[in-house]
Design an enzyme around this catalytic site. Structure first.
Site, PDB file in Angstrom:
ATOM      1  N   PHE A 143       0.856  -1.186   0.000  1.00 27.91           N
ATOM      2  CA  PHE A 143       0.000   0.000   0.000  1.00 27.91           C
ATOM      3  C   PHE A 143       0.891   1.235   0.000  1.00 27.91           C
ATOM      4  CE2 PHE A 143      -2.283   3.528   1.801  1.00 27.91           C
ATOM      5  CZ  PHE A 143      -3.546   3.435   1.240  1.00 27.91           C
ATOM      6  N   ASP A 147       9.252   3.039   1.589  1.00 35.54           N
ATOM      7  CA  ASP A 147       8.072   3.739   2.062  1.00 35.54           C
ATOM      8  C   ASP A 147       7.960   3.549   3.568  1.00 35.54           C
ATOM      9  OD1 ASP A 147       5.523   4.528   2.805  1.00 35.54           O
ATOM     10  OD2 ASP A 147       4.522   3.652   1.067  1.00 35.54           O
ATOM     11  N   LYS A 187       2.643  10.430   8.436  1.00 33.24           N
ATOM     12  CA  LYS A 187       1.988   9.921   9.645  1.00 33.24           C
ATOM     13  C   LYS A 187       2.580  10.485  10.936  1.00 33.24           C
ATOM     14  CE  LYS A 187      -0.396   5.860   7.858  1.00 33.24           C
ATOM     15  NZ  LYS A 187      -1.765   6.271   8.190  1.00 33.24           N
ATOM     16  N   THR A 220       2.312  24.621  -5.203  1.00 32.99           N
ATOM     17  CA  THR A 220       2.166  25.894  -4.487  1.00 32.99           C
ATOM     18  C   THR A 220       2.822  25.845  -3.116  1.00 32.99           C
ATOM     19  OG1 THR A 220       0.091  26.398  -5.623  1.00 32.99           O
ATOM     20  CG2 THR A 220       0.520  27.561  -3.552  1.00 32.99           C
TER      21      THR A 220
END
Length: 509
Positions: A231, A337, A368, A393
């Site tokens: 994931f 990750d 997280k 931005t």
């Protein structure tokens, strides 16, 4: 064991009131390990959180009479179908989450592994109410164009202070999905730059025109290789690497990117070393085959140290070292990750520190528990050769970076990474004893030596999660059958006792 006690500033009156109304429970220990530890500390384990409740309190059903109308009101303007529970954060404290009905639960899910040092933490409150934070919030800069004067200092004293080995730079982002997609872009630009002959080589007219039509050579057919059950997020690029559940991916167009097998290991890992080594060898061989033959050539692989959403799947350090050797051999980047595993949860600040890699990962993504997001890197060639290629931005958020700096300060002051390792060992031992008593309830227990990043399979997982709330414990699941524990870094042995005792009540029932 070293003492973790220290003086902590007082928390808000709301939190103090929540703590005051909770009575200290009289406990019979679920396991011999819990009882022995309690005797050893004589019940005086120093608390890492001032004015935290002494234990759970259940006053009503969940949701109760005060919460149900609030949920109904929210449903009119916001989709609540994924709601776990509606919280009252004003009354939540430390490891405990409260609701509007006065229920107080030990929270070992922690906002899907995202709360690092407790609800209403005084150190974070101090940072949040500082003039520096106020300026960052009300004058939020577009960092690529108008970085604030002290942005370098904020990064150096916070995010970069805990950078993984081999990484001395960071590109900040908004979320874990965003961090991964930014890392993918960096990998693609790096690979194409290699093919052109270096950063100094200009783009051709054909490349620029074809990119506007989503066609080669301006839009090359590169890919990112991910792993089955992994994931990596829900945005378009990250979703194409997510392989955990169909509900995440249905109806969404996806890139034609390869999927390698992740080892289906047996647990505990050390008890099935031979079988697991053979399975990991098979997966490494298939990964190398895909990296060298897939019709859309991978520029990078992305992998989690523990496949969290996909069911808490583990592999040995040897497997990850093998992946690193393969990526170096074929000049392909390795993205680790660490969105869910990072910031101390596994008893190391970064989970990949457990692997003893021959060379560091090329990029490490985070979010997280950091409360901010981005990717670390060390190779200057991963910087795009021209401005505006890796740009948006905001390019991160100084307010959240300031908060992460305060989190790091709290982690260091309380020695929370070591606390998580020690508490995790204690909790795992307690779960092993429960597994011996209730082998049908705790299957494939895993996470030994990985701090509190622990999970097991349950044939009645959803029922266990629901019953846990009725006895004052908030737990989460992952994959099809896994119960996953994701407590905060301030989770201690006395909290583990409460959890173990609560689980035994559920198993007995």
């Amino acid at each position: 064991m070293a003492s973790f006690a220290r003086s902590v500033p007082k928390v808000s009156p709301a939190v103090a009131r929540a703590s005051a109304r909770v009575a200290v429970p009289s406990r019979k220990y679920a396991t011999a390990a819990a009882a022995a530890a309690a005797t050893a500390t004589n019940g005086t384990e120093p608390s890492l959180f001032h004015n935290e409740p002494a234990g759970p309190v259940i006053r009503t059903q969940i949701p109760g009479p005060q919460t149900k109308p609030a949920i109904d009101r929210l449903e009119k303007v916001f989709d609540t179908r994924s709601l776990n529970m509606m919280a009252d954060y004003r009354a939540s404290s430390g490891n405990y989450i409260a609701d509007l009905d006065g229920n107080v639960l030990l929270d070992v899910y922690a906002q899907i592994a995202s709360i690092p040092v407790g609800y209403n933490n005084a150190t974070l409150l101090k940072a949040a109410t500082s003039p520096e934070m106020a300026s960052a919030i009300i004058n939020r800069p577009a960092l690529g164009n108008f970085p604030q004067h002290d942005w370098a200092e904020i990064l150096e004293t916070g995010i970069l202070k805990v950078a993984p080995k081999g990484c001395n730079q960071v590109f900040t982002g908004q979320s874990g999905s965003d961090a991964n997609e930014l890392a993918f872009k960096a990998a693609f630009m790096w690979k194409r730059q290699q093919q052109r002959g270096g950063a100094h080589v200009e783009f051709t007219e054909e490349e620029m025109l074809s990119s506007m039509n989503n066609a080669q050579p301006g839009a090359p057919n590169f890919s990112i290789l991910s792993f089955k059950s992994g994931f990596h997020g829900r945005m378009f690029g990250s979703l194409s690497t997510t392989r955990s559940k169909p509900i995440h991916k249905l109806d969404i167009p996806a890139f034609d990117w390869p999927q390698a097998p992740f080892p289906m290991c047996k647990y505990p890992l050390d008890q099935y070393a031979a079988e697991n080594a053979a399975e990991e060898k098979r997966c490494l061989e298939e990964t190398e085959r895909l990296l060298t033959t897939y019709h859309n050539p991978p520029a990078a692989i992305i992998i989690e140290p523990v496949q969290s959403e996909g069911g808490d799947n583990h592999a040995s350090p040897a497997f990850f070292r093998g992946l690193r050797e393969i990526t170096k051999k074929h000049d392909i980047l390795m993205i680790v990750d660490e969105v869910q595993t990072g910031v101390g949860a596994t008893g190391k600040f970064w989970a990949h520190e457990h692997w003893d890699l021959p060379t560091p990962p090329d990029m490490v993504t985070f979010s997280k528990k950091a409360q901010t997001a981005g990717y670390y890197f060390g190779n200057n060639e991963l910087r795009p050769n021209k401005p505006y290629r890796q740009f948006n931005t905001w390019m991160g958020d100084p307010a959240r970076a300031i908060l992460f700096r305060a989190i790091i300060e709290e982690i260091e002051a309380l020695n929370l990474v070591e606390n998580t390792a020690i508490t995790g060992d204690y909790l795992y031992q307690g779960l092993e004893q429960l597994q011996q008593k209730y082998p049908n309830e705790i299957q494939s227990l895993r996470g030994k030596g990985q701090g509190t990043f622990i999970a097991w399979d349950s044939p009645r997982r959803d029922e266990v999660l629901a019953k846990a709330k009725t006895i004052g414990i908030n737990i989460g699941g992952s994959g099809a059958a896994a119960v996953r524990l994701r407590p905060m870094l301030i989770f201690q042995r006395h909290h583990a006792d409460i959890l173990l005792e609560g689980l035994e009540k559920i198993f007995k029932a």
